[in-house]
Design a protein around this motif. Structure first.
Motif, mmCIF file in Angstrom:
data_model
loop_
_atom_site.group_PDB
_atom_site.id
_atom_site.type_symbol
_atom_site.label_atom_id
_atom_site.label_comp_id
_atom_site.label_asym_id
_atom_site.label_seq_id
_atom_site.Cartn_x
_atom_site.Cartn_y
_atom_site.Cartn_z
ATOM 1 N N ILE A 6 -19.988 2.823 -5.647
ATOM 2 C CA ILE A 6 -18.801 2.084 -5.200
ATOM 3 C C ILE A 6 -18.252 2.691 -3.915
ATOM 4 O O ILE A 6 -18.021 3.900 -3.840
ATOM 5 C CB ILE A 6 -17.699 2.112 -6.282
ATOM 6 C CG1 ILE A 6 -18.195 1.453 -7.564
ATOM 7 C CG2 ILE A 6 -16.427 1.444 -5.769
ATOM 8 C CD1 ILE A 6 -17.239 1.603 -8.742
ATOM 9 N N ASN A 7 -18.053 1.847 -2.927
ATOM 10 C CA ASN A 7 -17.305 2.214 -1.728
ATOM 11 C C ASN A 7 -15.961 1.512 -1.862
ATOM 12 O O ASN A 7 -15.875 0.298 -1.698
ATOM 13 C CB ASN A 7 -18.029 1.771 -0.460
ATOM 14 C CG ASN A 7 -17.219 2.041 0.801
ATOM 15 O OD1 ASN A 7 -16.039 2.410 0.753
ATOM 16 N ND2 ASN A 7 -17.849 1.844 1.948
ATOM 17 N N ASP A 8 -14.926 2.279 -2.175
ATOM 18 C CA ASP A 8 -13.603 1.678 -2.348
ATOM 19 C C ASP A 8 -12.619 2.155 -1.277
ATOM 20 O O ASP A 8 -11.410 2.074 -1.446
ATOM 21 C CB ASP A 8 -13.051 1.930 -3.744
ATOM 22 C CG ASP A 8 -12.809 3.400 -4.035
ATOM 23 O OD1 ASP A 8 -13.152 4.256 -3.193
ATOM 24 O OD2 ASP A 8 -12.274 3.703 -5.122
ATOM 25 N N SER A 9 -13.154 2.627 -0.154
ATOM 26 C CA SER A 9 -12.288 3.171 0.895
ATOM 27 C C SER A 9 -11.348 2.128 1.496
ATOM 28 O O SER A 9 -10.329 2.494 2.087
ATOM 29 C CB SER A 9 -13.123 3.833 1.995
ATOM 30 O OG SER A 9 -14.020 2.919 2.570
ATOM 31 N N TYR A 11 -9.829 -0.086 -0.382
ATOM 32 C CA TYR A 11 -8.934 -0.492 -1.474
ATOM 33 C C TYR A 11 -8.023 0.648 -1.935
ATOM 34 O O TYR A 11 -6.981 0.408 -2.533
ATOM 35 C CB TYR A 11 -9.746 -1.048 -2.651
ATOM 36 C CG TYR A 11 -8.875 -1.703 -3.699
ATOM 37 C CD1 TYR A 11 -8.160 -2.863 -3.415
ATOM 38 C CD2 TYR A 11 -8.739 -1.148 -4.968
ATOM 39 C CE1 TYR A 11 -7.341 -3.452 -4.362
ATOM 40 C CE2 TYR A 11 -7.930 -1.739 -5.919
ATOM 41 C CZ TYR A 11 -7.230 -2.890 -5.612
ATOM 42 O OH TYR A 11 -6.411 -3.472 -6.549
ATOM 43 N N GLU A 15 -4.204 -0.120 -5.094
ATOM 44 C CA GLU A 15 -4.509 -0.358 -6.501
ATOM 45 C C GLU A 15 -3.422 -1.241 -7.118
ATOM 46 O O GLU A 15 -2.244 -1.071 -6.850
ATOM 47 C CB GLU A 15 -4.598 0.966 -7.265
ATOM 48 C CG GLU A 15 -5.783 1.823 -6.863
ATOM 49 C CD GLU A 15 -5.538 2.697 -5.644
ATOM 50 O OE1 GLU A 15 -4.477 2.579 -4.994
ATOM 51 O OE2 GLU A 15 -6.433 3.497 -5.316
ATOM 52 N N GLU A 19 -7.908 -7.604 -5.074
ATOM 53 C CA GLU A 19 -9.062 -7.006 -4.412
ATOM 54 C C GLU A 19 -10.229 -7.972 -4.415
ATOM 55 O O GLU A 19 -10.321 -8.878 -5.233
ATOM 56 C CB GLU A 19 -9.459 -5.686 -5.062
ATOM 57 C CG GLU A 19 -10.297 -5.828 -6.297
ATOM 58 C CD GLU A 19 -10.762 -4.504 -6.872
ATOM 59 O OE1 GLU A 19 -11.337 -3.678 -6.141
ATOM 60 O OE2 GLU A 19 -10.565 -4.306 -8.075
ATOM 61 N N VAL A 21 -14.502 -7.823 -4.134
ATOM 62 C CA VAL A 21 -15.628 -6.912 -4.275
ATOM 63 C C VAL A 21 -16.894 -7.624 -3.823
ATOM 64 O O VAL A 21 -17.246 -8.684 -4.353
ATOM 65 C CB VAL A 21 -15.802 -6.442 -5.738
ATOM 66 C CG1 VAL A 21 -16.991 -5.495 -5.865
ATOM 67 C CG2 VAL A 21 -14.534 -5.790 -6.256
ATOM 68 N N GLU A 32 -21.265 -1.738 -4.807
ATOM 69 C CA GLU A 32 -20.030 -2.480 -4.612
ATOM 70 C C GLU A 32 -19.303 -1.984 -3.379
ATOM 71 O O GLU A 32 -19.230 -0.782 -3.134
ATOM 72 C CB GLU A 32 -19.098 -2.317 -5.816
ATOM 73 C CG GLU A 32 -19.633 -2.883 -7.099
ATOM 74 C CD GLU A 32 -18.662 -2.734 -8.260
ATOM 75 O OE1 GLU A 32 -17.566 -2.148 -8.079
ATOM 76 O OE2 GLU A 32 -19.004 -3.206 -9.359
ATOM 77 N N ARG A 34 -15.527 -2.491 -2.222
ATOM 78 C CA ARG A 34 -14.230 -3.008 -2.671
ATOM 79 C C ARG A 34 -13.267 -3.042 -1.495
ATOM 80 O O ARG A 34 -13.127 -2.047 -0.779
ATOM 81 C CB ARG A 34 -13.677 -2.146 -3.792
ATOM 82 C CG ARG A 34 -14.544 -2.223 -5.021
ATOM 83 C CD ARG A 34 -14.034 -1.346 -6.124
ATOM 84 N NE ARG A 34 -14.903 -1.555 -7.277
ATOM 85 C CZ ARG A 34 -14.457 -1.619 -8.509
ATOM 86 N NH1 ARG A 34 -13.181 -1.482 -8.777
ATOM 87 N NH2 ARG A 34 -15.297 -1.817 -9.496
ATOM 88 N N TRP A 36 -9.303 -4.419 -0.149
ATOM 89 C CA TRP A 36 -7.988 -4.993 -0.390
ATOM 90 C C TRP A 36 -7.982 -6.391 0.221
ATOM 91 O O TRP A 36 -8.427 -6.604 1.350
ATOM 92 C CB TRP A 36 -6.914 -4.109 0.238
ATOM 93 C CG TRP A 36 -5.535 -4.678 0.196
ATOM 94 C CD1 TRP A 36 -4.862 -5.129 -0.889
ATOM 95 C CD2 TRP A 36 -4.655 -4.856 1.312
ATOM 96 N NE1 TRP A 36 -3.611 -5.578 -0.527
ATOM 97 C CE2 TRP A 36 -3.465 -5.420 0.827
ATOM 98 C CE3 TRP A 36 -4.768 -4.585 2.673
ATOM 99 C CZ2 TRP A 36 -2.387 -5.727 1.648
ATOM 100 C CZ3 TRP A 36 -3.696 -4.883 3.491
ATOM 101 C CH2 TRP A 36 -2.520 -5.441 2.970
#
Length: 135
Positions: A6-9, A11, A15, A19, A21, A32, A34, A36
């Motif tokens: 997961i790359n959620d940088s 998002y 939280e 979002e 994905v 993934e 993710r 915002w």
């Protein structure tokens, strides 16, 4: 069991907010990206302002508010077309008003666009299907 990468940088810090994905999976892992929703919608709005064609694909689905908004997960049917769409974004062509209205968001868009392109290229090169999941 598949590993999930997961790359959620894009998002982190948002939280609990909507979002989006980007997801694809292969034999060994699920990948993934993710994002915002505020970043993604701002990016698509700027593309529309830059008069990028809205004929079909991601920009069309966003413009008519269908696609991933109504059907999640939503498959990106033409990954090459999506790659070209994101390559067409030019942060230099943004209007001064647009930049002022979304200053904090605009600073993230070049990196986000680059990461989306890389993600889509990797999926395309490996022959995997890509989906957008909207939460």
């Amino acid at each position: 069991m598949k590993a999930t990468v997961i790359n959620d940088s894009y998002y982190v810090g948002f939280e609990g907010e909507p979002e989006l994905v980007f997801m694809y999976e292969n034999i060994t892992e699920r990948l993934e990206l993710r994002v915002w929703n505020g970043y993604f919608e701002t990016l698509l709005n700027f593309m529309i302002e830059q008069q990028v064609p809205i004929q079909n694909g991601i920009l069309h689905e966003y413009y008519i508010h269908e696609g991933w908004y109504e059907e999640s997960p939503w498959e990106i049917k033409n990954i090459k077309e999506a790659i070209q769409l994101f390559r067409s974004f030019d942060v230099i062509r943004l209007t001064e008003d647009g930049i002022k209205a979304s200053e904090n968001i605009v600073s993230m868009l070049p990196a986000l666009t680059s990461d989306i392109i890389t993600f889509l290229e990797q999926a395309n090169d490996s022959g995997d299907r890509v989906f957008i999941i909207y939460d």
